[in-house]
Write a protein that holds these residues in place. Structure first.
Motif: not given
Length: 159
Positions: A23-37
């Motif tokens: 999870l720590h890296f997921l936001y960056e990996w998804t191109g800063k997807n706001p839903i993932i945020g």
């Protein structure tokens, strides 16, 4: 029952460490997807890193619900108390050590994350096995978890 539940919580610790780290890296990996945020840390703030404990533990507690909650109505409240203790551990230790060192140390931050997981699941296990809070309903326990979730959502929209 006790050994099975202790094994279940030990596996939960491992799951939480692996999934929380991802999870720590997921936001960056998804191109800063706001839903993932909503579910993953979006920056390096301590509050954002609490998501790394909350969401994996929520998933693990929901998985165990079908096996263990029927035997003890205090399943969700016990998990909630463990969660709160883990969530409090992270900022308390982080801000205490940075007050003394005046700097952040990555290795120490990782140890704090692991310690928070251990504390959360250990307290969950201890309370579940030793206290049968029959005055709590399952819905009441779930409601406690929802309060924390709403806090994450509110923080997300007002940061």
């Amino acid at each position: 029952m006790n050994k099975k539940f202790c094994k279940y919580t030990a596996l939960g610790m491992l799951f939480n460490f692996i999934f929380g780290t991802l999870l720590h890296f997921l936001y960056e990996w998804t191109g800063k997807n706001p839903i993932i945020g909503l579910f993953a840390p979006m920056n390096e703030s301590v509050f954002e890193h609490l998501k790394m404990l909350y969401f994996p533990m929520l998933i693990w507690v929901m998985i165990g619900y079908y096996k263990y909650a029927g035997k003890n109505r205090g399943y969700f409240p016990a998990a909630f108390v463990g969660l709160i203790c883990g969530l409090l551990t992270m900022p308390v230790i982080f801000y205490t050590y940075t007050a003394f060192t005046k700097t952040e140390i990555l290795f120490v931050d990782i140890i704090i994350f692991i310690l928070s997981i251990i504390i959360a699941y250990s307290i969950f296990c201890f309370i579940y096995l030793n206290y049968h809070w029959q005055f709590f309903s399952v819905k009441g326990g779930i409601f406690l978890w929802e309060i924390v979730f709403v806090m994450f959502i509110v923080y997300y929209f007002f940061q």
